[in-house]
Design an enzyme around this catalytic site. Sequence first.
Site, PDB file in Angstrom:
ATOM      1  N   GLY A  51      43.744  68.492  48.573  1.00 26.39           N
ATOM      2  CA  GLY A  51      42.782  69.358  49.235  1.00 26.39           C
ATOM      3  C   GLY A  51      41.424  69.283  48.574  1.00 26.39           C
ATOM      4  O   GLY A  51      41.271  68.782  47.454  1.00 26.39           O
ATOM      5  N   CYS A  52      40.414  69.782  49.280  1.00 24.33           N
ATOM      6  CA  CYS A  52      39.032  69.648  48.789  1.00 24.33           C
ATOM      7  C   CYS A  52      38.791  70.461  47.522  1.00 24.33           C
ATOM      8  O   CYS A  52      38.266  69.942  46.535  1.00 24.33           O
ATOM      9  CB  CYS A  52      38.054  70.046  49.893  1.00 24.33           C
ATOM     10  SG  CYS A  52      38.385  71.645  50.670  1.00 24.33           S
ATOM     11  N   TYR A  53      39.172  71.741  47.522  1.00 27.77           N
ATOM     12  CA  TYR A  53      39.007  72.548  46.307  1.00 27.77           C
ATOM     13  C   TYR A  53      39.812  71.965  45.156  1.00 27.77           C
ATOM     14  O   TYR A  53      39.363  71.932  44.005  1.00 27.77           O
ATOM     15  CB  TYR A  53      39.469  73.979  46.555  1.00 27.77           C
ATOM     16  CG  TYR A  53      38.486  74.876  47.246  1.00 27.77           C
ATOM     17  CD1 TYR A  53      37.182  75.047  46.767  1.00 27.77           C
ATOM     18  CD2 TYR A  53      38.849  75.610  48.370  1.00 27.77           C
ATOM     19  CE1 TYR A  53      36.288  75.890  47.389  1.00 27.77           C
ATOM     20  CE2 TYR A  53      37.965  76.458  49.006  1.00 27.77           C
ATOM     21  CZ  TYR A  53      36.685  76.604  48.512  1.00 27.77           C
ATOM     22  OH  TYR A  53      35.793  77.442  49.130  1.00 27.77           O
ATOM     23  N   ALA A  54      41.032  71.499  45.476  1.00 31.98           N
ATOM     24  CA  ALA A  54      41.889  70.941  44.431  1.00 31.98           C
ATOM     25  C   ALA A  54      41.261  69.689  43.817  1.00 31.98           C
ATOM     26  O   ALA A  54      41.298  69.491  42.602  1.00 31.98           O
ATOM     27  CB  ALA A  54      43.265  70.626  45.002  1.00 31.98           C
TER      28      ALA A  54
END
Length: 346
Positions: A149-152
Site C-alpha cells: 500500500g501507499c502509506y506502507a
Amino acid sequence: MNTQSINVAIVGITGYGGLELLRLLYNHPTVHVVSIHNTSSSTEDISTTFPHLKSMYKITPTPFDPVHIMQSADLVFFATSSGVTKDIAEPFIAKKFPVIDLSGDFRLTAPDYATWYKKTPAAQSLLDEANYSLADFYQQNSHYIANPGCYATATLLGLAPLAQHQLLDQDNIIIDAKSGLSGAGKSLNLSSHFINVNENFSMYKANQHQHIPEITQQLKQWQPTIDHIQFTTSLLPINRGIFISAYVKINNETTADKLQKIYEDTYQDKPFVRVMPKDQLPDIKQVVGTNFADIGLTYNPVTKYLTIVSVIDNMIKGAAGQAIQNMNHLFDLDETTGLQLIAQYA
C-alpha cells in the site's frame, strides 16, 4: 522468461491505479497491454470514457475471463478495490500464473485481513501463495506479488534501515502520515467533496487504517521485537503525494552522522530511493510524477529522537510505479525500465 515482449492484462481499469498503469506502461519499451477488464459491464472504448487517452490507446474493456487472460497475456495486474481480487484470483494462483495485485487482499494473514478490512478473507491456502514485495527489497518467492500500500511503502522505506539494524525502540515508533486525495480512491463520500477538502486539513482513521498491520508485519520481519506502532493518517488538500513524518527513538547510543551513514549505505544501490543530505528534509513536490522515494533525517541528541521524513507519489511509487518495478524484477529486467521519470515540479 521472455524479456523482448511482455503482454499484460489489467483488471480494474477505471480506478486511479488502473489508469496510472495504462499511462506508465505506454512508454515501457517491452510491454504491450493486450487486454483491459472492468468488474462492471462497460464496453466503451477506453478513450471514449477517458478522452485523455485518445490516440494513445484504442482498446475496449472485455469481460473478465481468467482462461482468456492466461492464454493471451504473460502477466495480469489486478488494480481492483479491496474485497474484489480475493474472489477472482484463485485460477491464476492454481496455474502459478504471474500476478501483481495492487489491492490489499493478499497482503495480510486471514485473521488480520478480516479485522482491518472488515471483509471475508481469501482462503489461507491462497494467501500462503502470495509474496508481499516492497520492490526496493525484492525477493522472488512467488509468481503472485502483493504490491504494498501507499502509506506502507513510504513508511517502510523510511524505517527499513533502522529495523534491519535492530535500532528501533519498539515502544517509541510514532508515524504521522499525510496523503493527497487520490489516495482515498475514486469513490465519493462526504469527506472527499471539494468543499470539505479545499483549504482544509483533517485527520481520519486514527489508529484504524488498514495499512497499520501491513507496516507492522514487515517491520517485524526485519526486527522481530516490534509488535506495534502509533500511526495516524491525515488528508492534504492536494491531488497526489504522501508525506510521512516518523518520530522514533533509537535503542542505543548513536550520532547523527552514524544514522546518516546507515541510510546512505542501505540505499546506495537502490535507484528509486534518494537519501537527502544530513538535516535536509524532502517535500512532496520533488517526487510527484516519479517513482522515487526521497528520505531525510534529523537527529536530536538530547531527546534521542530521530525525525524521518519520507515522501512519495502515492499513485506511482505507492501503486502503479512500484507494481511495474516489481514486474521488471519478475521478468529479469532492469528495475528502472519504463520508470525513469522526472518530477512534475511546476
